[in-house]
Motif scaffolding. Structure first.
Motif, PDB file in Angstrom:
ATOM      1  N   ALA A  14      23.263 -12.474  -2.999  1.00 11.73           N
ATOM      2  CA  ALA A  14      23.234 -11.556  -1.726  1.00 11.73           C
ATOM      3  C   ALA A  14      24.442 -11.610  -0.772  1.00 11.73           C
ATOM      4  O   ALA A  14      24.876 -10.993  -0.408  1.00 11.73           O
ATOM      5  CB  ALA A  14      21.843 -11.610  -1.122  1.00 11.73           C
ATOM      6  N   GLY A  15      24.759 -13.128  -1.117  1.00  7.71           N
ATOM      7  CA  GLY A  15      25.889 -13.443   0.037  1.00  7.71           C
ATOM      8  C   GLY A  15      27.145 -12.675  -0.777  1.00  7.71           C
ATOM      9  O   GLY A  15      27.946 -12.445   0.115  1.00  7.71           O
ATOM     10  N   SER A  16      27.385 -12.735  -1.873  1.00  6.85           N
ATOM     11  CA  SER A  16      28.546 -11.966  -2.487  1.00  6.85           C
ATOM     12  C   SER A  16      28.455 -10.444  -2.067  1.00  6.85           C
ATOM     13  O   SER A  16      29.111  -9.775  -2.253  1.00  6.85           O
ATOM     14  CB  SER A  16      28.751 -12.533  -3.775  1.00  6.85           C
ATOM     15  OG  SER A  16      27.823 -11.744  -4.744  1.00  6.85           O
ATOM     16  N   ALA A  17      26.909  -9.939  -2.249  1.00  9.43           N
ATOM     17  CA  ALA A  17      26.773  -8.581  -2.071  1.00  9.43           C
ATOM     18  C   ALA A  17      27.282  -8.240  -0.748  1.00  9.43           C
ATOM     19  O   ALA A  17      27.553  -7.144  -0.519  1.00  9.43           O
ATOM     20  CB  ALA A  17      25.416  -8.256  -2.174  1.00  9.43           C
ATOM     21  N   VAL A  18      26.788  -9.009   0.369  1.00 11.74           N
ATOM     22  CA  VAL A  18      27.204  -8.735   1.699  1.00 11.74           C
ATOM     23  C   VAL A  18      28.732  -8.570   1.848  1.00 11.74           C
ATOM     24  O   VAL A  18      29.118  -7.775   2.405  1.00 11.74           O
ATOM     25  CB  VAL A  18      26.679  -9.870   2.725  1.00 11.74           C
ATOM     26  CG1 VAL A  18      27.407  -9.784   4.003  1.00 11.74           C
ATOM     27  CG2 VAL A  18      25.252  -9.862   2.847  1.00 11.74           C
TER      28      VAL A  18
END
Length: 172
Positions: A83-87
């Motif tokens: 999710a961090g990389s998706a942000v």
């Protein structure tokens, strides 16, 4: 892929990247159409956030099971890190779309798709590196089955008994 002993083997970088492109790209392509459809009913930024969340969950599961050789569901830790990389990918796609609208007032759907997919591809290459090297790295740290047997690890070394500081200063 499994060995004769049932151990999972690590896919090579090229194989993992091809799988990443197929699974992530497929989800990303479907997402681009979903964003355009949802943007007809809500602000584009909100539509992108909703689609990014759903597509990240789906893509992380696919990557855990197939792309990086885990062969099982993604853990909550992996979902959180992904999710961090998706942000970051969300920020890139939003910035690209906002820039497009500054340069071209009222862009058509085809131009929006081209810009969105280009920004997604750029963010995708960065996500591949993050997922392979960080998120799913634990799976790569496991010994890769080679068919050879290995000797067990020796017991840990014990530290010598405590030495008084005065003993350290003695000369022989």
């Amino acid at each position: 892929m499994e060995t004769a002993r049932g151990q999972r083997t690590r896919p090579g970088t090229l194989t993992a990247f091809v799988r990443f492109v197929l699974f992530g790209g497929g989800v990303g392509l479907a997402s681009s159409f979903a964003v355009v459809a949802l943007a007809a009913w809500m602000p584009w930024v909100a539509a992108n956030a909703l689609v990014t969340t759903a597509s990240t969950l789906l893509a992380t599961e696919l990557h855990a099971r197939f792309t990086f050789g885990a062969g099982r569901h993604a853990t909550w830790r992996q979902h959180t890190q992904s999710a961090g990389s998706a942000v970051a990918a969300y920020a890139v796609t939003c910035a690209a779309m906002l820039a497009l609208r500054q340069v071209v007032p009222g862009p058509g759907a085809a131009l929006e798709q081209a810009v969105y997919l280009s920004a997604s591809a750029l963010a995708g290459v960065a996500r591949f590196a993050v997922l392979r090297l960080v998120v799913f790295a634990r799976h790569h740290a496991r010994p890769v089955a080679t068919g050879r047997t290995t000797a067990p690890c020796p017991p840990p070394l014990r530290s010598p008994a405590a030495v008084a500081p005065a003993a350290l200063c003695r000369t022989v």
